[in-house]
Write a protein that holds these residues in place. Structure first.
Motif, PDB file in Angstrom:
ATOM      1  N   THR A 151     -18.056 -60.439 -93.772  1.00  0.00           N
ATOM      2  CA  THR A 151     -18.521 -61.703 -93.196  1.00  0.00           C
ATOM      3  C   THR A 151     -18.918 -61.566 -91.731  1.00  0.00           C
ATOM      4  O   THR A 151     -19.735 -62.338 -91.226  1.00  0.00           O
ATOM      5  CB  THR A 151     -17.429 -62.782 -93.294  1.00  0.00           C
ATOM      6  OG1 THR A 151     -16.321 -62.405 -92.460  1.00  0.00           O
ATOM      7  CG2 THR A 151     -16.943 -62.955 -94.709  1.00  0.00           C
ATOM      8  N   MET A 152     -18.339 -60.575 -91.056  1.00  0.00           N
ATOM      9  CA  MET A 152     -18.600 -60.413 -89.626  1.00  0.00           C
ATOM     10  C   MET A 152     -20.036 -59.980 -89.339  1.00  0.00           C
ATOM     11  O   MET A 152     -20.513 -60.075 -88.212  1.00  0.00           O
ATOM     12  CB  MET A 152     -17.611 -59.402 -89.031  1.00  0.00           C
ATOM     13  CG  MET A 152     -16.153 -59.868 -89.085  1.00  0.00           C
ATOM     14  SD  MET A 152     -15.834 -61.304 -88.031  1.00  0.00           S
ATOM     15  CE  MET A 152     -15.879 -60.537 -86.409  1.00  0.00           C
ATOM     16  N   TRP A 153     -20.723 -59.512 -90.371  1.00  0.00           N
ATOM     17  CA  TRP A 153     -22.095 -59.055 -90.194  1.00  0.00           C
ATOM     18  C   TRP A 153     -23.145 -60.058 -90.680  1.00  0.00           C
ATOM     19  O   TRP A 153     -24.275 -59.997 -90.237  1.00  0.00           O
ATOM     20  CB  TRP A 153     -22.309 -57.717 -90.909  1.00  0.00           C
ATOM     21  CG  TRP A 153     -21.803 -56.544 -90.123  1.00  0.00           C
ATOM     22  CD1 TRP A 153     -22.513 -55.780 -89.237  1.00  0.00           C
ATOM     23  CD2 TRP A 153     -20.490 -56.000 -90.146  1.00  0.00           C
ATOM     24  NE1 TRP A 153     -21.715 -54.784 -88.710  1.00  0.00           N
ATOM     25  CE2 TRP A 153     -20.463 -54.899 -89.246  1.00  0.00           C
ATOM     26  CE3 TRP A 153     -19.308 -56.314 -90.830  1.00  0.00           C
ATOM     27  CZ2 TRP A 153     -19.326 -54.126 -89.024  1.00  0.00           C
ATOM     28  CZ3 TRP A 153     -18.178 -55.548 -90.606  1.00  0.00           C
ATOM     29  CH2 TRP A 153     -18.189 -54.477 -89.716  1.00  0.00           C
ATOM     30  N   ASP A 154     -22.775 -60.972 -91.589  1.00  0.00           N
ATOM     31  CA  ASP A 154     -23.848 -61.829 -92.138  1.00  0.00           C
ATOM     32  C   ASP A 154     -23.538 -63.322 -92.214  1.00  0.00           C
ATOM     33  O   ASP A 154     -24.321 -64.081 -92.764  1.00  0.00           O
ATOM     34  CB  ASP A 154     -24.303 -61.309 -93.502  1.00  0.00           C
ATOM     35  CG  ASP A 154     -23.237 -61.451 -94.594  1.00  0.00           C
ATOM     36  OD1 ASP A 154     -22.101 -61.864 -94.294  1.00  0.00           O
ATOM     37  OD2 ASP A 154     -23.549 -61.131 -95.759  1.00  0.00           O
ATOM     38  N   PHE A 155     -22.413 -63.764 -91.648  1.00  0.00           N
ATOM     39  CA  PHE A 155     -22.107 -65.200 -91.657  1.00  0.00           C
ATOM     40  C   PHE A 155     -22.595 -65.915 -90.403  1.00  0.00           C
ATOM     41  O   PHE A 155     -23.247 -66.958 -90.473  1.00  0.00           O
ATOM     42  CB  PHE A 155     -20.597 -65.433 -91.793  1.00  0.00           C
ATOM     43  CG  PHE A 155     -20.103 -65.519 -93.213  1.00  0.00           C
ATOM     44  CD1 PHE A 155     -20.888 -65.111 -94.286  1.00  0.00           C
ATOM     45  CD2 PHE A 155     -18.834 -65.996 -93.483  1.00  0.00           C
ATOM     46  CE1 PHE A 155     -20.417 -65.187 -95.594  1.00  0.00           C
ATOM     47  CE2 PHE A 155     -18.351 -66.083 -94.780  1.00  0.00           C
ATOM     48  CZ  PHE A 155     -19.135 -65.685 -95.837  1.00  0.00           C
ATOM     49  N   ALA A 156     -22.260 -65.355 -89.245  1.00  0.00           N
ATOM     50  CA  ALA A 156     -22.435 -66.092 -87.988  1.00  0.00           C
ATOM     51  C   ALA A 156     -23.882 -66.475 -87.708  1.00  0.00           C
ATOM     52  O   ALA A 156     -24.160 -67.578 -87.224  1.00  0.00           O
ATOM     53  CB  ALA A 156     -21.879 -65.274 -86.822  1.00  0.00           C
ATOM     54  N   ASP A 157     -24.809 -65.589 -88.007  1.00  0.00           N
ATOM     55  CA  ASP A 157     -26.213 -65.832 -87.649  1.00  0.00           C
ATOM     56  C   ASP A 157     -27.061 -66.355 -88.802  1.00  0.00           C
ATOM     57  O   ASP A 157     -28.289 -66.362 -88.704  1.00  0.00           O
ATOM     58  CB  ASP A 157     -26.832 -64.545 -87.088  1.00  0.00           C
ATOM     59  CG  ASP A 157     -26.181 -64.125 -85.785  1.00  0.00           C
ATOM     60  OD1 ASP A 157     -25.798 -65.021 -85.002  1.00  0.00           O
ATOM     61  OD2 ASP A 157     -26.028 -62.912 -85.548  1.00  0.00           O
TER      62      ASP A 157
END
Length: 262
Positions: free
Chosen positions: A139-145
């Protein structure tokens, strides 16, 4: 005889009217309950399968899907799954000793759903009473943005819905903005995988950002407990949990918030 007949007929009519009235009340109650339960819950899972440059794989953490799923589906809610890319998302943490994991993996209906996740473009936010971001390092690579997911969550929340997240799932909350321009987490008590826990698993220099630090930068009033201790925070229809040990509690807290909705 006429008087007796009239008395009997009168009693029959009274019983019939009462029966119809009770039946209508029962039907009305069922209809209201059906309407209350008609909205579904949307689970968000990661599509990302690479743990930085470590050469190791990642994805969503199975128990952070299965435990909230068990609580909410057992309560009668239908659950849909969405991921940034759609399709069959990667996962890890399939603990064979966890009966809830095994129940989920054996459920043909929900296996078909999780292996064919929807894309954000296929989601109508008005269909959902809550959105739950499951964790896992992916999730740290594709949730925030992901702007599409952020808008979905914003609309669910502003439609009096619930926003929930567990462990690294709150990565999906860091860039959600409300219609007033403020971040969703601004001024709210929020919980997530802590800096100390990231250091404990030796991934503090692998993940693209510090989740705890980023949430605090967004105005969150960050709460936490010790390493691997269950911790669930609820504030203004936002439910967050610290780690995998908090997943079941997030499901229960989300259900409690759903019961408050009118």
């Amino acid at each position: 005889m006429n008087r007796v007949f009239k008395n009997i007929l009168s009693r029959i009519m009274v019983i019939a009217v009462c029966t119809i009235f009770l039946g209508l009340n029962k039907t009305t109650a069922q209809t209201l309950n059906s309407k209350k339960m008609s909205k579904k819950i949307l689970f968000v899972v990661t599509s990302h399968d690479k743990l930085g440059e470590t050469g190791e794989s990642t994805g969503y953490y199975l128990g952070e899907v299965t435990h909230p799923w068990a609580v909410l589906s057992d309560a009668g809610y239908e659950i849909d799954f969405v991921s940034p890319k759609g399709g069959n998302p990667p996962y890890y943490g399939a603990n064979a000793d966890d009966p809830i994991n095994q129940k989920f993996l054996a459920d043909k209906k929900y296996q078909a759903k999780i292996q064919n996740t929807l894309k954000p473009s296929e989601i109508n936010p008005s269909d959902y009473a809550a959105i739950l971001y499951a964790g896992g390092h992916g999730t740290m690579w594709d949730f925030a943005d992901n702007d599409e997911l952020a808008v979905i969550a914003q609309k669910i929340y502003e439609n009096n819905g619930i926003v929930s997240a567990v462990c690294h799932g709150p990565a999906g909350l860091v860039n959600i903005k409300l219609s007033n321009g403020k971040y969703l987490v601004d001024g709210k008590k929020i919980n997530a995988f802590t800096n100390e826990e990231e250091i404990a698993v030796k991934l503090e220099n692998v993940v693209p950002f510090s989740l705890e630090t980023k949430l605090i930068e967004r105005g969150a009033k960050f709460e936490k407990s010790g390493l691997w201790q269950p911790h669930v925070t609820v504030d203004q229809r936002v439910v967050t949990g610290q780690n995998p040990q908090s997943a079941h509690g997030v499901g229960e807290a989300t259900l409690k918030e759903l019961k408050k909705l009118k």
